[in-house]
Design an enzyme around this catalytic site. Structure first.
Site, PDB file in Angstrom:
ATOM      1  N   SER A   7     -38.097 102.338  -8.940  1.00  0.00           N
ATOM      2  CA  SER A   7     -37.448 101.555  -7.890  1.00  0.00           C
ATOM      3  C   SER A   7     -36.397 102.432  -7.217  1.00  0.00           C
ATOM      4  CB  SER A   7     -36.772 100.325  -8.489  1.00  0.00           C
ATOM      5  OG  SER A   7     -35.851  99.799  -7.548  1.00  0.00           O
ATOM      6  N   HIS A  32     -41.455 101.774  -5.577  1.00  0.00           N
ATOM      7  CA  HIS A  32     -41.136 100.354  -5.492  1.00  0.00           C
ATOM      8  C   HIS A  32     -39.892 100.205  -4.625  1.00  0.00           C
ATOM      9  CE1 HIS A  32     -41.043  96.198  -7.087  1.00  0.00           C
ATOM     10  NE2 HIS A  32     -39.717  96.335  -7.044  1.00  0.00           N
ATOM     11  N   ASP A  34     -37.180  97.741  -2.921  1.00  0.00           N
ATOM     12  CA  ASP A  34     -36.573  96.412  -3.051  1.00  0.00           C
ATOM     13  C   ASP A  34     -35.819  96.023  -1.786  1.00  0.00           C
ATOM     14  OD1 ASP A  34     -37.188  95.618  -5.799  1.00  0.00           O
ATOM     15  OD2 ASP A  34     -36.007  97.375  -6.370  1.00  0.00           O
ATOM     16  N   MET A  36     -33.589  93.105  -0.089  1.00  0.00           N
ATOM     17  CA  MET A  36     -32.780  91.940  -0.471  1.00  0.00           C
ATOM     18  C   MET A  36     -31.994  91.421   0.731  1.00  0.00           C
ATOM     19  SD  MET A  36     -31.246  93.408  -4.004  1.00  0.00           S
ATOM     20  CE  MET A  36     -32.297  93.963  -5.339  1.00  0.00           C
ATOM     21  N   HIS A  65     -41.142  95.010  -2.165  1.00  0.00           N
ATOM     22  CA  HIS A  65     -40.799  93.779  -2.886  1.00  0.00           C
ATOM     23  C   HIS A  65     -39.779  93.018  -2.046  1.00  0.00           C
ATOM     24  CE1 HIS A  65     -38.730  92.005  -6.765  1.00  0.00           C
ATOM     25  NE2 HIS A  65     -39.257  91.075  -6.001  1.00  0.00           N
ATOM     26  N   MET A  67     -37.360  90.304  -1.459  1.00  0.00           N
ATOM     27  CA  MET A  67     -36.521  89.252  -2.043  1.00  0.00           C
ATOM     28  C   MET A  67     -35.763  88.621  -0.882  1.00  0.00           C
ATOM     29  SD  MET A  67     -35.370  91.367  -5.410  1.00  0.00           S
ATOM     30  CE  MET A  67     -35.910  92.909  -4.693  1.00  0.00           C
ATOM     31  N   MET A 136     -41.337  89.018 -12.719  1.00  0.00           N
ATOM     32  CA  MET A 136     -39.949  89.482 -12.862  1.00  0.00           C
ATOM     33  C   MET A 136     -39.547  89.348 -14.326  1.00  0.00           C
ATOM     34  SD  MET A 136     -39.006  90.570  -9.923  1.00  0.00           S
ATOM     35  CE  MET A 136     -37.389  91.080 -10.538  1.00  0.00           C
ATOM     36  N   GLY A 141     -32.212  90.746  -8.055  1.00  0.00           N
ATOM     37  CA  GLY A 141     -30.963  90.921  -7.315  1.00  0.00           C
ATOM     38  C   GLY A 141     -30.254  92.231  -7.611  1.00  0.00           C
ATOM     39  N   GLY A 143     -30.234  96.066 -10.096  1.00  0.00           N
ATOM     40  CA  GLY A 143     -30.781  96.968 -11.092  1.00  0.00           C
ATOM     41  C   GLY A 143     -29.916  96.929 -12.341  1.00  0.00           C
ATOM     42  N   GLY A 144     -30.413  97.504 -13.421  1.00  0.00           N
ATOM     43  CA  GLY A 144     -29.609  97.685 -14.626  1.00  0.00           C
ATOM     44  C   GLY A 144     -29.404  96.462 -15.478  1.00  0.00           C
ATOM     45  N   ASP A 175     -41.172  94.023 -13.549  1.00  0.00           N
ATOM     46  CA  ASP A 175     -40.013  94.561 -12.820  1.00  0.00           C
ATOM     47  C   ASP A 175     -38.727  94.017 -13.419  1.00  0.00           C
ATOM     48  OD1 ASP A 175     -38.242  95.538 -10.918  1.00  0.00           O
ATOM     49  OD2 ASP A 175     -38.958  94.246  -9.292  1.00  0.00           O
ATOM     50  N   GLY A 176     -37.900  94.943 -13.930  1.00  0.00           N
ATOM     51  CA  GLY A 176     -36.589  94.555 -14.410  1.00  0.00           C
ATOM     52  C   GLY A 176     -36.381  94.886 -15.875  1.00  0.00           C
ATOM     53  N   GLY A 177     -35.439  95.780 -16.143  1.00  0.00           N
ATOM     54  CA  GLY A 177     -35.110  96.108 -17.531  1.00  0.00           C
ATOM     55  C   GLY A 177     -36.186  96.916 -18.236  1.00  0.00           C
ATOM     56  N   GLY A 197     -36.079 101.342 -12.514  1.00  0.00           N
ATOM     57  CA  GLY A 197     -35.057 101.868 -11.619  1.00  0.00           C
ATOM     58  C   GLY A 197     -34.002 102.631 -12.366  1.00  0.00           C
ATOM     59  N   SER A 198     -33.087 101.890 -13.019  1.00  0.00           N
ATOM     60  CA  SER A 198     -31.938 102.549 -13.652  1.00  0.00           C
ATOM     61  C   SER A 198     -32.376 103.520 -14.747  1.00  0.00           C
ATOM     62  CB  SER A 198     -30.957 101.506 -14.192  1.00  0.00           C
ATOM     63  OG  SER A 198     -31.628 100.574 -14.997  1.00  0.00           O
TER      64      SER A 198
HETATM   65  C1  DX5 Z   1     -34.292  93.714  -9.265  1.00  0.00           C
HETATM   66  C2  DX5 Z   1     -35.266  94.618  -8.555  1.00  0.00           C
HETATM   67  C3  DX5 Z   1     -35.756  95.714  -9.395  1.00  0.00           C
HETATM   68  C4  DX5 Z   1     -34.694  96.666  -9.860  1.00  0.00           C
HETATM   69  C5  DX5 Z   1     -35.102  97.134 -11.210  1.00  0.00           C
HETATM   70  O1  DX5 Z   1     -34.000  92.657  -8.454  1.00  0.00           O
HETATM   71  O2  DX5 Z   1     -36.383  93.876  -8.108  1.00  0.00           O
HETATM   72  O3  DX5 Z   1     -36.843  96.408  -8.802  1.00  0.00           O
HETATM   73  O4  DX5 Z   1     -34.475  97.764  -9.026  1.00  0.00           O
HETATM   74  O5  DX5 Z   1     -34.082  97.875 -11.756  1.00  0.00           O
HETATM   75  P1  DX5 Z   1     -33.992  98.196 -13.306  1.00  0.00           P
HETATM   76  O6  DX5 Z   1     -35.233  98.991 -13.638  1.00  0.00           O
HETATM   77  O7  DX5 Z   1     -32.737  98.977 -13.399  1.00  0.00           O
HETATM   78  O8  DX5 Z   1     -33.954  96.894 -14.035  1.00  0.00           O
HETATM   79 ZN    ZN Z   2     -38.201  94.959  -7.440  1.00  0.00          ZN
END
Ligand code: DX5
Ligand code: ZN
Length: 220
Positions: A7, A32, A34, A36, A65, A67, A136, A141, A143-144, A175-177, A197-198
């Site tokens: 991401s 990916h 994002d 928002m 993606h 959002m 999800m 919303g 990362g991290g 996606d996420g964590g 992402g992170s």
């Molecule tokens: C969260 C995003 C993710 C985010 C993931 O709302 O949709 O794509 O960047 O970040 P990590 O991998 O750090 O959870």
């Molecule tokens: Zn995403």
């Protein structure tokens, strides 16, 4: 084929060109992206101009993606900007089927996304229409955040549904964590594409991507 989709939300926005090119060289399978809107999620990122700017910088597919509330309003702009796949949230539109058709009519692959509180049954009527389903594994919303293991039953449910319906071809993305500790369980549950992402940006990109791929491969 398990794929890693970094991401770019965790990239250095002041050096986005450098980071995109580094990700490609480091073995990312796709990017990916994002988007928002500060309404559907309590955060703002960037819009179609940035995506259009990224497009010529990489050969990698751009997974967008959205959002965004009423994502139908922006589908044409992101298709025009060079999206390969556009994903919209089931919770963000009153007309999910129509929104997905709009994406396909724009000549782009279509994906549907479900938040942690949304069951797979909510999207069953569109499963034959989509190219990708994104589960999800955090509240969208930021990362991290910490991975929510209870989401894995939805991944399994989607994998079984696909197995049982010959005409169904969607890929399953999480996606996420996602990190070296959580990716194995996702792969085992049946996910094909892993957004990270992170974790990806917290070290050497090539090492991190290779570690994720290996863990996904070993588990899946
Ligand atoms: C969260 C995003 C993710 C985010 C993931 O709302 O949709 O794509 O960047 O970040 P990590 O991998 O750090 O959870
Ligand atoms: Zn995403």
């Amino acid at each position: 084929m398990k794929q890693i989709a970094p991401s770019i939300l965790s990239a250095d926005f002041m050096n986005l060109q450098r980071d995109i090119q580094n990700l490609e060289h480091a073995g990312a399978d796709l990017l990916h992206v994002d988007i928002m809107d500060g309404m559907f999620v309590p955060n703002l990122s960037f819009g179609p101009q940035v995506v259009a700017g990224l497009r010529p910088l990489t050969q990698l597919g751009l997974d967008i993606h959205l959002m965004v509330e009423q994502p139908e309003r922006y589908i044409a702009q992101f298709a025009e900007a060079g999206a390969d796949l556009i994903m919209i949230h089931a919770e963000a539109t009153q007309h999910l089927y129509r929104g997905l058709q709009m994406i396909k009519d724009a000549g782009v692959k279509a994906g549907v996304v479900i938040n942690p509180g949304t069951p797979v049954s909510a999207i069953e009527p569109v499963l034959s229409l989509v190219d990708q389903v994104l589960v999800m594994t955090v509240n969208p919303g930021f990362g991290g955040q910490t991975f929510i293991p209870a989401m894995l039953t939805k991944v399994t449910e989607l994998a079984i549904y696909r197995q049982q319906h010959a005409e169904i071809t969607y890929t399953i993305e999480v996606d996420g964590g996602v990190n070296d500790q959580t990716i194995g369980a996702c792969a085992k549950a049946g996910a094909d594409i892993f957004v990270a992402g992170s974790y990806t940006f917290a070290g050497d990109l090539a090492t991190r991507i290779a570690t994720l791929k290996q863990a996904a491969h070993d588990a899946g």
